[in-house]
Design an enzyme around this catalytic site. Structure first.
Site, PDB file in Angstrom:
ATOM      1  N   LYS A 197      70.877 144.876  41.410  1.00 49.15           N
ATOM      2  CA  LYS A 197      69.577 144.205  41.311  1.00 49.15           C
ATOM      3  C   LYS A 197      68.391 145.074  41.733  1.00 49.15           C
ATOM      4  O   LYS A 197      67.950 145.925  40.976  1.00 49.15           O
ATOM      5  CB  LYS A 197      69.629 142.870  42.060  1.00 49.15           C
ATOM      6  N   TYR A 207      79.969 134.453  44.953  1.00 50.43           N
ATOM      7  CA  TYR A 207      80.127 134.970  43.592  1.00 50.43           C
ATOM      8  C   TYR A 207      79.992 136.482  43.662  1.00 50.43           C
ATOM      9  O   TYR A 207      79.037 136.993  44.252  1.00 50.43           O
ATOM     10  CB  TYR A 207      79.034 134.379  42.695  1.00 50.43           C
ATOM     11  N   ASP A 241      79.088 142.330  49.843  1.00 47.26           N
ATOM     12  CA  ASP A 241      78.457 142.289  48.527  1.00 47.26           C
ATOM     13  C   ASP A 241      76.968 142.026  48.762  1.00 47.26           C
ATOM     14  O   ASP A 241      76.547 140.887  48.962  1.00 47.26           O
ATOM     15  CB  ASP A 241      79.097 141.181  47.680  1.00 47.26           C
TER      16      ASP A 241
HETATM   17  N1  HOZ Z   1      74.795 135.461  38.099  1.00 51.90           N
HETATM   18  C1  HOZ Z   1      73.411 135.767  38.238  1.00 51.90           C
HETATM   19  C2  HOZ Z   1      72.757 134.724  39.053  1.00 51.90           C
HETATM   20  N2  HOZ Z   1      73.271 134.593  40.364  1.00 51.90           N
HETATM   21  C3  HOZ Z   1      72.750 136.037  36.889  1.00 51.90           C
HETATM   22  C4  HOZ Z   1      72.419 134.905  36.031  1.00 51.90           C
HETATM   23  C5  HOZ Z   1      71.737 135.302  34.727  1.00 51.90           C
HETATM   24  O1  HOZ Z   1      71.234 136.396  34.577  1.00 51.90           O
HETATM   25  O2  HOZ Z   1      71.733 134.471  33.845  1.00 51.90           O
END
Ligand code: HOZ
Length: 435
Positions: free
Chosen positions: A267, A144, A239
């Protein structure tokens, strides 16, 4: 204590926010519950609006490596706040954070700050396309890279959790330029990269997958990826939005000794404030406007509060022994967790861990890619999640996310999590598997 106030707030939220949440996995649908509304967080704990306390293994999905409200980070944000919250003009702290990033990641000669991981990855592929003059982006199934159009092809995180195969609103004309191939599959990689007719601009990879649950890379696969992309003039993008400053100051690339051309960060870099970044070789980065023709911009990019939080966080991470202590803590915890699984659920779970990120998959394993991750029994994970929440342990509300160890978790916090895990596994051992 119950969760009535959270439930009431969730009903109210749904009237004004789609699904009641600002990011889909948080809706907790995959685990058959509704979200907790958080009142505050401190150290290793989060406190919900009903007055319940939880040991936090979500860590805001990764950023809170120091725990919540670390005094150095809070003080830095306060000091920056006094001087103004957004300038829309350069400020000295941007240089300081950039220097820290460049020093930590030798592959990064120049870095551009943005406001989220999604912005970082979408800007990095635009840059790779502009630099190579080619269009195709190769990614890996189950990885992702945020929610930009080009990445919503066999993506991980909420897309798997909610079972969304692609997304309406993403034009076929855009995703025709995205190829997704299996993670850790050398033969498919070789075949794909050998085909010059495809016009591949870049390959983007999570160097440890964290969005189909934690899946470590096969080193031979990574080496082959580096070798082939270098030989073909294809830009290799790591990434490291999750792994950057999580697996060591130098991220996954230092841990595995593989040097990408571009790196995406986020992050931890923002110390809990919204930040992303992409950086790499100067020859590529210099293609970005205003030096070069590849356009990318942002009003809040280099935001002074976020820069201050990032600088303060990275300074703590640089303290001698920080990562060794975190690694030891994570290894001890994972060892005890694996022992519990062997005792109560032998052959029914697989624990994948790299450094302080891990996923306990409810499947025999091994879990090495998207296909094997998808064999996990998500109903079992949901039952486990609910047990743990009821006992004061906060896990990601999806089987396909990571659990994070933070510097703030004490032995008592981790032992509490292990005790509750034992209780839940024991119950599960007496119940038939859901499939
Ligand atoms: N896509 C992130 C988790 N891998 C963020 C999810 C979130 O903040 O709800």
């Amino acid at each position: 204590m119950g969760t009535e106030t959270s439930k009431t707030l969730f009903s109210k939220a749904q009237t004004v926010i789609p699904g009641g949440v600002n990011s889909p996995v948080r809706a907790c649908r995959a685990v058959g519950t509704t979200p907790l509304f958080v009142d505050r967080a401190a150290g290793a704990k989060i406190y919900d609006v009903d007055g319940n306390v939880y040991v936090d293994f979500v860590c805001s999905w990764g950023p809170m490596i120091l725990g919540h409200g670390h005094p150095a980070v809070t003080a830095a944000i306060r000091a920056a706040l006094e001087k103004g919250t957004s300038f829309g003009a350069p400020c000295p702290s941007e240089i300081e954070l950039a220097e820290l990033v460049v020093a930590a990641l030798p592959s990064v000669e120049k870095v551009r700050f943005v406001s989220s991981g999604t912005e970082a990855t979408m800007s990095a592929i635009r840059l790779a396309r502009g630099y190579t003059g080619k269009n195709v982006v190769v990614k890996f199934d189950g990885c992702y890279h945020g929610h930009a159009d080009s990445f919503l092809v066999k993506a991980g995180s909420g897309v798997i959790t909610l079972g969304i195969p692609g997304s309406p609103g993403v034009p076929a004309d855009i995703v025709k330029n995205t190829m997704s191939i299996p993670y850790n599959d050398i033969a498919t990689l070789e075949k794909t990269l050998a085909d010059d007719r495809l016009g591949i601009a870049c390959v983007i990879m999570e160097p440890v997958a964290g969005n189909m649950g934690v899946v470590p890379p096969d080193l031979a696969f990574m080496r082959m990826l580096r070798e082939l992309t270098a030989a073909k003039g294809i830009v290799l993008i790591f990434d490291e939005v999750i792994t950057g400053f999580r697996l060591g100051l130098g991220g996954a690339q230092a841990r595995f000794g593989i040097t990408p051309d571009l790196t995406c960060l986020g992050k931890i870099l923002g110390g809990g404030l919204p930040v992303g970044a992409y950086g790499g070789k100067a020859a590529i980065m210099d293609q970005i406007a205003p030096d070069g023709p590849v356009y990318q911009a942002g009003t809040l990019s280099g935001n002074p509060l976020a820069m201050a939080a990032g600088i303060a966080t990275l300074k703590v991470l640089k303290e001698p022994g920080f990562y060794d202590r975190l690694e030891d803590k994570a290894a001890t915890f994972a060892g005890a967790l694996a022992k519990l699984a062997d005792t109560y659920l032998p052959g029914q779970t697989t624990l994948n861990r790299v450094g302080s990120m891990m996923t306990n998959f409810f499947t025999a394993g091994p879990v090495t890619d998207f296909t094997s991750a998808m064999r996990a029994d998500t109903a079992r994970y949901a039952a486990f999640f609910r047990d743990m929440q009821a006992q004061g342990i906060w896990l990601a509300p999806s089987q396909f996310e990571a659990a994070f160890i933070s510097a703030a978790q004490s032995p008592a916090d981790l032992n509490l999590a292990l005790d509750k895990t034992e209780w839940s596994f024991k119950k599960m051992a007496n119940r038939p598997k859901s499939r």
